[in-house]
Motif scaffolding. Structure first.
Motif, mmCIF file in Angstrom:
data_model
loop_
_atom_site.group_PDB
_atom_site.id
_atom_site.type_symbol
_atom_site.label_atom_id
_atom_site.label_comp_id
_atom_site.label_asym_id
_atom_site.label_seq_id
_atom_site.Cartn_x
_atom_site.Cartn_y
_atom_site.Cartn_z
ATOM 1 N N PHE A 109 0.823 -1.212 0.000
ATOM 2 C CA PHE A 109 0.000 0.000 0.000
ATOM 3 C C PHE A 109 0.855 1.258 0.000
ATOM 4 C CE2 PHE A 109 -2.954 -3.116 1.917
ATOM 5 C CZ PHE A 109 -3.941 -3.063 0.944
ATOM 6 N N GLY A 110 1.891 1.264 -0.831
ATOM 7 C CA GLY A 110 2.747 2.431 -0.974
ATOM 8 C C GLY A 110 3.799 2.602 0.099
ATOM 9 N N VAL A 111 3.869 1.677 1.052
ATOM 10 C CA VAL A 111 4.850 1.760 2.128
ATOM 11 C C VAL A 111 5.895 0.671 1.933
ATOM 12 C CG1 VAL A 111 5.215 1.572 4.613
ATOM 13 C CG2 VAL A 111 3.139 2.675 3.749
ATOM 14 N N ARG A 112 7.156 1.071 1.838
ATOM 15 C CA ARG A 112 8.239 0.107 1.674
ATOM 16 C C ARG A 112 8.548 -0.539 3.019
ATOM 17 N NH1 ARG A 112 10.500 -2.209 -2.094
ATOM 18 N NH2 ARG A 112 10.156 -0.460 -3.488
ATOM 19 N N ILE A 113 8.547 -1.877 3.038
ATOM 20 C CA ILE A 113 8.920 -2.644 4.225
ATOM 21 C C ILE A 113 10.200 -3.386 3.877
ATOM 22 C CG2 ILE A 113 8.239 -4.460 5.825
ATOM 23 C CD1 ILE A 113 5.317 -3.781 5.142
ATOM 24 N N THR A 114 11.240 -3.182 4.668
ATOM 25 C CA THR A 114 12.511 -3.858 4.428
ATOM 26 C C THR A 114 12.725 -4.908 5.507
ATOM 27 O OG1 THR A 114 13.754 -2.230 5.708
ATOM 28 C CG2 THR A 114 13.541 -1.834 3.341
ATOM 29 N N THR A 115 13.460 -5.928 5.155
ATOM 30 C CA THR A 115 13.796 -6.977 6.112
ATOM 31 C C THR A 115 15.255 -7.370 5.911
ATOM 32 O OG1 THR A 115 13.140 -9.131 7.001
ATOM 33 C CG2 THR A 115 13.014 -8.879 4.631
ATOM 34 N N ALA A 116 15.879 -7.793 6.978
ATOM 35 C CA ALA A 116 17.267 -8.264 6.922
ATOM 36 C C ALA A 116 17.469 -9.245 8.064
ATOM 37 C CB ALA A 116 18.239 -7.100 7.051
ATOM 38 N N GLY A 117 18.354 -10.200 7.846
ATOM 39 C CA GLY A 117 18.586 -11.157 8.910
ATOM 40 C C GLY A 117 19.624 -12.197 8.573
ATOM 41 N N THR A 118 19.666 -13.198 9.422
ATOM 42 C CA THR A 118 20.598 -14.302 9.278
ATOM 43 C C THR A 118 19.850 -15.617 9.458
ATOM 44 O OG1 THR A 118 22.395 -12.954 10.190
ATOM 45 C CG2 THR A 118 22.718 -15.348 10.180
ATOM 46 N N ILE A 119 20.136 -16.546 8.569
ATOM 47 C CA ILE A 119 19.576 -17.889 8.673
ATOM 48 C C ILE A 119 20.733 -18.857 8.857
ATOM 49 C CG2 ILE A 119 18.269 -19.699 7.498
ATOM 50 C CD1 ILE A 119 16.828 -17.465 5.948
ATOM 51 N N GLU A 120 20.619 -19.687 9.869
ATOM 52 C CA GLU A 120 21.550 -20.771 10.108
ATOM 53 C C GLU A 120 20.752 -22.061 10.024
ATOM 54 O OE1 GLU A 120 23.173 -19.607 13.872
ATOM 55 O OE2 GLU A 120 24.562 -18.192 12.933
ATOM 56 N N PRO A 121 21.389 -23.221 9.957
ATOM 57 C CA PRO A 121 20.621 -24.458 9.763
ATOM 58 C C PRO A 121 19.467 -24.666 10.734
ATOM 59 C CG PRO A 121 22.952 -24.892 9.449
ATOM 60 C CD PRO A 121 22.836 -23.472 9.942
ATOM 61 N N PHE A 124 16.470 -18.819 12.346
ATOM 62 C CA PHE A 124 16.130 -17.812 11.349
ATOM 63 C C PHE A 124 15.737 -16.573 12.147
ATOM 64 C CE2 PHE A 124 13.201 -17.246 7.360
ATOM 65 C CZ PHE A 124 13.327 -15.873 7.403
ATOM 66 N N ASN A 125 16.618 -15.588 12.190
ATOM 67 C CA ASN A 125 16.364 -14.352 12.931
ATOM 68 C C ASN A 125 16.422 -13.174 11.969
ATOM 69 O OD1 ASN A 125 16.219 -15.491 15.613
ATOM 70 N ND2 ASN A 125 18.407 -15.876 15.387
ATOM 71 N N ALA A 126 15.406 -12.318 12.042
ATOM 72 C CA ALA A 126 15.349 -11.192 11.118
ATOM 73 C C ALA A 126 14.693 -9.990 11.784
ATOM 74 C CB ALA A 126 14.570 -11.580 9.867
ATOM 75 N N THR A 127 14.922 -8.833 11.179
ATOM 76 C CA THR A 127 14.234 -7.611 11.567
ATOM 77 C C THR A 127 13.462 -7.104 10.365
ATOM 78 O OG1 THR A 127 16.126 -6.237 10.950
ATOM 79 C CG2 THR A 127 16.003 -6.965 13.249
ATOM 80 N N TYR A 128 12.409 -6.352 10.638
ATOM 81 C CA TYR A 128 11.684 -5.669 9.566
ATOM 82 C C TYR A 128 11.477 -4.227 9.984
ATOM 83 C CZ TYR A 128 7.532 -6.523 12.463
ATOM 84 O OH TYR A 128 6.640 -6.578 13.495
#
Length: 144
Positions: A109-121, A124-128
């Motif tokens: 809806f016109g709002v950019r949502i970014t995510t970043a994180g690290t996945i190990e076997p 799975f930890n991320a921020t948004y």
């Protein structure tokens, strides 16, 4: 008067409601995805999401499907109170040993949502983050 956060929360709820149409598709992906994949990234994940700027949060499932070198379609199914919804976002990253560091973004809806994180076997930890909301995803591999 409604604040920007109220408007974004409403937009998020609408997005999740429209996402209900994707629930069947998500469940199909969930049932066919492996619990553990050889690449350490793709497959099923289960956990929670939590906003850092308010008390919103809930259960979260994810299915990651590879579509190129170090690129995945991340399908998420999130719960929020009595509501739930499904959304997809592309993620791209690099590997360092057993870790996969990624980022991605999607416009809702016109709002950019970014995510970043690290996945190990096994984690799975991320921020948004968006101009209205921010938070965390904390997932692990589901049991057999």
């Amino acid at each position: 008067m409604r604040t920007r956060t109220d408007r974004f929360s409403t937009a998020l709820a609408i997005t999740m409601a429209f996402g209900l149409c994707g629930c069947t598709s998500f469940e199909s992906r969930w049932k066919t995805a492996p619990s553990n994949a050889n690449d350490g990234v793709s497959g099923r994940w289960i956990g929670t999401w939590q906003n850092t700027n308010n008390a919103h949060g809930g259960p979260l499932k994810a299915v990651l499907v590879p579509y190129g070198t170090n690129a995945f379609s991340a399908y998420f199914h999130a719960g929020w109170g009595k509501h739930s919804g499904t959304f997809r976002t592309p993620i791209h990253g690099d590997r360092a040993g057993d870790s996969y560091r990624f980022s991605g973004s999607k416009r809702v809806f016109g709002v950019r949502i970014t995510t970043a994180g690290t996945i190990e076997p096994d984690r799975f930890n991320a921020t948004y983050d968006s101009r209205f909301d921010s938070g965390t995803f904390t997932l692990k591999r589901p049991g057999p």
